[in-house]
Design a protein around this motif. Structure first.
Motif, PDB file in Angstrom:
ATOM      1  N   SER A 164      14.704  22.995  28.469  1.00  0.00           N
ATOM      2  CA  SER A 164      13.367  22.776  29.000  1.00  0.00           C
ATOM      3  C   SER A 164      12.336  23.543  28.183  1.00  0.00           C
ATOM      4  O   SER A 164      12.542  24.699  27.817  1.00  0.00           O
ATOM      5  CB  SER A 164      13.319  23.238  30.457  1.00  0.00           C
ATOM      6  OG  SER A 164      12.030  23.081  30.986  1.00  0.00           O
ATOM      7  N   GLY A 165      11.207  22.882  27.872  1.00  0.00           N
ATOM      8  CA  GLY A 165      10.130  23.511  27.133  1.00  0.00           C
ATOM      9  C   GLY A 165      10.322  23.558  25.640  1.00  0.00           C
ATOM     10  O   GLY A 165       9.542  24.213  24.938  1.00  0.00           O
ATOM     11  N   SER A 188       8.927  16.412  25.293  1.00  0.00           N
ATOM     12  CA  SER A 188       7.770  15.609  25.712  1.00  0.00           C
ATOM     13  C   SER A 188       6.661  15.656  24.671  1.00  0.00           C
ATOM     14  O   SER A 188       5.916  14.682  24.503  1.00  0.00           O
ATOM     15  CB  SER A 188       7.249  16.104  27.062  1.00  0.00           C
ATOM     16  OG  SER A 188       8.198  15.854  28.086  1.00  0.00           O
ATOM     17  N   GLN A 237       7.358  11.221  33.235  1.00  0.00           N
ATOM     18  CA  GLN A 237       8.158  11.617  34.394  1.00  0.00           C
ATOM     19  C   GLN A 237       7.440  11.283  35.699  1.00  0.00           C
ATOM     20  O   GLN A 237       8.054  10.789  36.635  1.00  0.00           O
ATOM     21  CB  GLN A 237       8.443  13.120  34.328  1.00  0.00           C
ATOM     22  CG  GLN A 237       9.233  13.660  35.510  1.00  0.00           C
ATOM     23  CD  GLN A 237       9.545  15.137  35.355  1.00  0.00           C
ATOM     24  OE1 GLN A 237       9.439  15.684  34.269  1.00  0.00           O
ATOM     25  NE2 GLN A 237       9.913  15.780  36.424  1.00  0.00           N
ATOM     26  N   GLU A 278      11.752  11.272  30.337  1.00  0.00           N
ATOM     27  CA  GLU A 278      12.356  11.673  31.615  1.00  0.00           C
ATOM     28  C   GLU A 278      11.878  10.757  32.730  1.00  0.00           C
ATOM     29  O   GLU A 278      11.631  11.178  33.860  1.00  0.00           O
ATOM     30  CB  GLU A 278      12.039  13.137  31.925  1.00  0.00           C
ATOM     31  CG  GLU A 278      12.581  14.088  30.875  1.00  0.00           C
ATOM     32  CD  GLU A 278      12.722  15.515  31.389  1.00  0.00           C
ATOM     33  OE1 GLU A 278      12.849  15.694  32.606  1.00  0.00           O
ATOM     34  OE2 GLU A 278      12.732  16.424  30.563  1.00  0.00           O
ATOM     35  N   CYS A 281      14.289  10.580  35.979  1.00  0.00           N
ATOM     36  CA  CYS A 281      14.823  11.841  36.502  1.00  0.00           C
ATOM     37  C   CYS A 281      14.954  11.846  38.014  1.00  0.00           C
ATOM     38  O   CYS A 281      15.727  12.643  38.572  1.00  0.00           O
ATOM     39  CB  CYS A 281      13.964  13.012  36.035  1.00  0.00           C
ATOM     40  SG  CYS A 281      12.261  12.948  36.642  1.00  0.00           S
ATOM     41  N   HIS A 288      17.792  13.745  30.346  1.00  0.00           N
ATOM     42  CA  HIS A 288      18.002  14.875  31.244  1.00  0.00           C
ATOM     43  C   HIS A 288      19.403  14.847  31.859  1.00  0.00           C
ATOM     44  O   HIS A 288      19.738  15.703  32.655  1.00  0.00           O
ATOM     45  CB  HIS A 288      16.939  14.885  32.346  1.00  0.00           C
ATOM     46  CG  HIS A 288      17.050  13.727  33.300  1.00  0.00           C
ATOM     47  ND1 HIS A 288      16.648  12.458  32.956  1.00  0.00           N
ATOM     48  CD2 HIS A 288      17.515  13.651  34.565  1.00  0.00           C
ATOM     49  CE1 HIS A 288      16.852  11.642  33.975  1.00  0.00           C
ATOM     50  NE2 HIS A 288      17.377  12.336  34.966  1.00  0.00           N
ATOM     51  N   ALA A 319      19.472  21.068  32.841  1.00  0.00           N
ATOM     52  CA  ALA A 319      18.318  21.448  32.015  1.00  0.00           C
ATOM     53  C   ALA A 319      17.578  20.196  31.582  1.00  0.00           C
ATOM     54  O   ALA A 319      18.180  19.185  31.289  1.00  0.00           O
ATOM     55  CB  ALA A 319      18.781  22.226  30.784  1.00  0.00           C
ATOM     56  N   SER A 320      16.256  20.277  31.551  1.00  0.00           N
ATOM     57  CA  SER A 320      15.462  19.112  31.137  1.00  0.00           C
ATOM     58  C   SER A 320      14.892  19.358  29.765  1.00  0.00           C
ATOM     59  O   SER A 320      14.754  20.475  29.316  1.00  0.00           O
ATOM     60  CB  SER A 320      14.325  18.850  32.142  1.00  0.00           C
ATOM     61  OG  SER A 320      13.514  19.970  32.241  1.00  0.00           O
TER      62      SER A 320
END
Length: 584
Positions: free
Chosen positions: A358-359, A363, A404, A482, A485, A511, A583-584
């Motif tokens: 994530s992060g 995206s 998302q 995502e 999700c 994801h 975790a995304s």
């Protein structure tokens, strides 16, 4: 400034403006008459002709009532003149925000700056109209009263007015600085307010105060600069408003010696005190404050909201292959890059999954590919053309992105599903609903003609509708950021397989490990570099990917009782979601 003036001139060319001018004519009569009435009434009273003096004052009252009738219609017509301009500006701001994919500055323009233009334009129309009416009436009255008095009063008045116009150029830059500071303050405050819980929890109050403090100081400095310009306007008013009166008083003995009566002298002073002074003060304040705000604010709206015509950004895309060459991106000039020197080629017809913690920038990568963000360094191309320079219509025909948080609006199911392809037939709509796996949802809400509201749908249901809409889009490149999700794994599988079978290319911000396994190639982002390969090669070449797969892997089935619910695949997926936070 010429562009902003053209917008205002175009607005006042409408039919209500002609009626506005026509109903302004009655207001000239009392303005032209009150100096004459005061002069003749004074001379009549001094000569002992009381009835004659009262008759002149009665005529002044009648003229005032006639002017009030015109003023009543002026205000009634003002809304018909102003509101179309406001509607046009709102459309420009919204179109520009959609084109540039930027909501922060657009929110300040829509909530405050459009209203500034609307209010200042309305005020300017009234003030300029009133100023013109007053000056015409006063000059007519002065000439009728005494050309000699008019020769002493009008020149200094015009000098003060022209000097005030000269101050406008000095003030324009300072108003622009004030508006820029206002936008920067709105953006900084919005960032601080959005993260207020995290800032409080981590003890970042001083950092947030520093972040917002600098824009506050800049805005305060800009406002102080505007105050200095206001002082210069006072000097211009002294020249145009008070100097004619001083000249008239100083020249009174000379005027009386040339046959000017006391009443005529008093009438000239009345024209200055009750006509020219208020008119000059009002128009100077309006042009120096509202006028500048109108020009600068409207210029800001037009600069940031005008959608460029096709041809300024380059040629049409030839195909839909995606290429990134040494692309880096950072959210700010001093921020650490989220992506650094990334090279990537997604050929036509490819199916790529992007994975990482994530992060890490997944995206962000999707935004760069779709033209929603522009790289700090390097180049992104879609079909050989940079997506960020394509007109909105061409960009929409080239790619479709599903974030998302799916967008659904109040309307029918058909309207929600077909607005990216309004020529879709009923058969194509039904085929897309079936392919993506939204049939059960559409039946539940009442079919394609049923009305839906976003608040009545779950996050997963909104995602299903957005996926179906994207599936119907003519764009050959689909980017799922995502976008599944909130869906169950089985529903996600159906949707992703539908997009994989759809003509064109598919990029999935994954994801779940199942999304990566369905892709032809997988891109692993780990913050320092990126690795591209198949599932098998990445298991051996990327420790991060192996760790993610292990984190995503389903635990061994657990016997839970005679019903053996853990052997049900849908139940196992539910258990996995309950036990593991992916975790995304």
């Amino acid at each position: 400034m010429k562009r902003e003036l053209r917008v205002g001139v175009a607005a006042v060319r409408r039919r209500p403006a002609l009626l506005l001018a026509a109903w302004s004519v009655p207001e000239i009569l009392p303005t032209a008459c009150y100096g004459l009435a005061v002069a003749h009434a004074t001379d009549a009273f001094l000569a002992g002709r009381t009835e004659r003096g009262l008759a002149w004052l009665s005529g002044l009252v009648a003229a005032a009532l006639f002017g009030a009738l015109g003023a009543r219609w002026v205000y009634r017509l003002l809304g018909e003149l102003v509101e179309p301009l406001r509607d046009e500006l709102v459309r420009k701001v919204v179109a520009g925000a959609l084109r540039n994919a930027q909501a922060d500055g657009a929110l300040a323009r829509l909530n405050r700056q459009v209203e500034i233009v609307r209010d200042t334009f309305a005020g300017l129309v009234l003030v300029v109209r009133s100023f013109v009416v007053t000056v015409i009436g006063v000059v007519t009255g002065l000439l009728s009263l005494s050309p000699l008095v008019a020769a002493l009063v009008v020149p200094p008045f015009l000098l003060g007015f022209l000097a005030s116009l000269g101050v406008l150029g000095l003030a324009a830059a300072r108003v622009r600085a004030s508006l820029q500071a206002d936008e920067e303050l709105a953006t900084s405050a919005g960032m601080a307010f959005a993260g207020v819980r995290d800032l409080t929890a981590s003890g970042g109050e001083e950092f947030a105060a520093g972040l917002v403090g600098k824009p506050i100081e800049a805005q305060a400095a800009a406002e102080r600069s505007l105050a200095k310009v206001a002082a210069l306007r006072k000097l211009c008013f002294a020249i145009g408003g008070w100097l004619p009166l001083v000249i008239l008083l100083a020249a009174a003995p000379w005027l009386i010696g040339r046959g000017v009566s006391t009443g005529t002298l008093l009438g000239g002073m009345t024209y200055v005190l009750l006509g020219l002074q208020p008119a000059l003060n009002t128009v100077m304040s309006a042009l120096g404050d509202s006028g500048l705000r109108y020009v600068v604010t409207l210029g800001r709206i037009l600069d940031t909201s005008d959608v460029p015509e096709y041809g300024q950004g380059g040629r049409l895309p030839s195909g839909h292959d995606v290429r990134l060459r040494q692309v880096s991106f950072a959210y700010g000039p001093h921020a650490e890059p989220v992506l650094r020197n990334l090279d990537l080629v997604v050929p036509e017809g490819d199916h790529l999954a992007v994975v990482g913690p994530s992060g890490i920038g997944k995206s962000t990568l999707a935004g760069l590919i779709c033209g929603l963000l522009q790289p700090t360094e390097g180049e992104v191309s879609l079909g050989g053309v940079q997506p960020a320079v394509l007109p909105a219509s061409e960009l929409a025909d080239s790619r479709v992105v599903i974030p998302q948080e799916a967008y659904v609006f109040t309307g029918t199911v058909r309207e929600n599903l077909s607005y990216l392809n309004q020529d879709a037939t009923a058969a194509e709509l039904d085929q897309a609903i079936e392919a993506v796996g939204a049939s059960r949802l559409v039946r539940r809400v009442g079919g394609p003609a049923a009305m839906i509201r976003p608040s009545q749908l779950s996050a997963g249901e909104r995602q299903l509708l957005a996926l179906t809409r994207a599936y119907l889009s003519p764009a050959p490149l689909a980017v799922l950021d995502e976008a599944t999700c909130y869906l169950d794994p089985e529903v996600e599988r159906v949707a992703e397989e539908a997009f994989a079978a759809r003509p064109g290319s598919l990029i999935v911000i994954a994801h779940r490990v199942s999304s990566a396994l369905r892709a032809r190639r997988i891109l692993v982002l780990d913050g320092s570099h990126a690795i591209l390969g198949s599932h098998q090669t990445l298991l051996t070449e990327s420790a991060l990917y192996a760790e993610l797969v292990g984190h995503w892997a389903l635990p061994a089935p657990v016997e839970t009782g005679p019903d053996q619910v853990s052997r049900d695949p849908l139940r196992r997926d539910q258990l996995r979601r309950d036990q593991i936070q992916p975790a995304s």
